[in-house]
Every structure is written in C-alpha cells, then in structure tokens.
Design an enzyme around this catalytic site. Structure first.
Site, mmCIF file in Angstrom:
data_model
loop_
_atom_site.group_PDB
_atom_site.id
_atom_site.type_symbol
_atom_site.label_atom_id
_atom_site.label_comp_id
_atom_site.label_asym_id
_atom_site.label_seq_id
_atom_site.Cartn_x
_atom_site.Cartn_y
_atom_site.Cartn_z
ATOM 1 N N HIS A 1 17.146 12.101 -1.816
ATOM 2 C CA HIS A 1 18.501 10.723 -1.186
ATOM 3 C C HIS A 1 19.921 10.564 -1.084
ATOM 4 O O HIS A 1 20.186 9.650 -1.748
ATOM 5 C CB HIS A 1 17.639 9.930 -3.018
ATOM 6 N N SER B 1 10.041 10.138 -2.178
ATOM 7 C CA SER B 1 10.537 8.574 -3.122
ATOM 8 C C SER B 1 11.143 7.737 -2.265
ATOM 9 O O SER B 1 11.595 8.061 -1.018
ATOM 10 C CB SER B 1 10.984 9.542 -3.700
ATOM 11 N N GLU C 1 15.431 3.794 2.616
ATOM 12 C CA GLU C 1 15.161 4.767 2.723
ATOM 13 C C GLU C 1 13.705 5.620 2.206
ATOM 14 O O GLU C 1 13.140 5.333 1.449
ATOM 15 C CB GLU C 1 16.231 5.639 2.850
#
Length: 216
Positions: free
Chosen positions: A63, A111, A137
């Site tokens: 992330h 994720s 994303e």
C-alpha cells in the site's frame, strides 16, 4: 482511503517468469474482521470510470504509493469477486523481491485500497454491506491489514524488550498497513504496551478497539 483483504487473501492463478500473474483481489459475500461485506457489483462503476478515463488502479507494494511494482493489465468483476491480471515490473527491485516471495509461497497477500461510495447496514446479519466502492489501488502485501494480523503482531513483539517507535512502525508496514496508519497505530499502540509492562498483560479487546478506530 481504506484497505481490505480478500478471504482467502490471495488466490494466485499463474506466475510467469515475465512477472505476469492473475487471481482474485476481493471475494464477494465474505464477512471480514470489521463486519464488512463487499457486494457483487461494488466495483462496476469504478471500473467503468477507469475505462472511460483510460486509467487503471495502481499496483503498489504494501500500500505504499512510493513503491509501485508493476501495473494491472486487466481488472473485472465476475460471479466470485474482483479478478485481476497484472505484470510485475521486473526492472524494479521491489518487484523482483515480490516475485521471488510469491514464487516461493512465502507471501500470498493481496489487499485493495478504496473509498466507500455507498454502504448499507444490515442489522439483522450484523454486517455493513459495501454496495459501491471507488477502487484506487491493489497491493501485494505480506499480510492483510486486519484485526487478526494486528493481534499476531502484538503477540510477536511482546517480550522483555519492546521495540522503539520506528521499529514498531516498520513492523506494521510489513504487516500491510499504510504509512499513515502505521504511524497512528504505533503512536497509540506502543504507549499502551509500555504502560502494560507495569500493570500486567494488556486488555486485547480494549487495545484492538482503540486501534480499530484509528484505521477505519
């Protein structure tokens, strides 16, 4: 922006030497540790907006927007969830590391990063049904950022010597949290653990409740 892992976290369909792979980044109908359920069609408008603009959600490592590791070449909804196909940029060191770890089965996490557009509480089922999400994303992560991962992280750092604040932040980043979340969690969570050293074991439920408020 929120993050959410699918369950199973990462179903990998293929991983070629070129870095091309495919799998599911989100599974419909799965109740996560926060009581959220992604509903079929949740990504439809966002994917249509991306197609209209000629864009696609980004591919990050953990992330971290400062660590792009490739690109998603195809993203679509089907009856099971959000299917993705992407290519790791093998000229990037982090992408090479991700490839090696995925190939060996050392990590299997994916994720999504998203904004909630529409959600509906289902009091009878005790869940929040996510009906429309803006997909920003999709990251490859070592572990999904969820309550279970946080519990395991806390257990692993327990011992005679607690980590420093930067060490705890790095630990959380490796667990899949964003830099902002890791900073917030470490700032509150580490002080909680230090206080517990003189007062016995920390209350896990209270600890997680405090930290969940920081990451929602």
């Amino acid at each position: 922006m929120k993050m959410k892992s699918s369950a199973p976290i990462f179903e990998i369909k293929a991983l070629e030497e070129s870095g091309v792979f495919s799998g599911y980044a989100s599974i419909f109908g799965n109740k996560d540790s926060y009581g959220d359920v992604v509903m079929p069609g949740a990504f439809a408008k966002s994917l249509a907006d991306h197609r209209r603009k000629g864009s696609r959600p980004k591919m990050f490592w953990q992330h971290d927007p400062h660590n792009p590791i490739g690109s998603w070449t195809d993203i679509a909804e089907d009856g099971k969830g959000l299917w993705v196909e992407g290519r790791l940029n093998m000229g990037v060191q982090k992408a090479q590391e991700a490839y090696a770890l995925l190939k060996a089965g050392d990590i299997d996490g994916m994720s999504i990063g998203y904004h909630t557009v529409s959600a509906e509480p289902d009091e009878k089922a005790g869940v929040l049904r996510l009906k429309e999400l803006k997909l920003v994303e999709v990251s490859i992560v070592s572990m999904g950022a969820n309550e279970r991962a946080l519990v395991d992280a806390v257990k692993q750092i327990r011992g005679d010597n607690l980590p420093s604040l930067p060490e705890f932040e790095n630990f959380l980043r490796e667990a899949g949290f964003s830099k902002t979340e890791a900073t917030a969690i470490a700032g509150k969570g580490l002080s909680h653990l230090h206080r517990s050293e003189s007062g016995g074991e920390p209350n896990g439920a209270d600890f997680l409740a405090e930290l969940a408020a920081l990451t929602r």
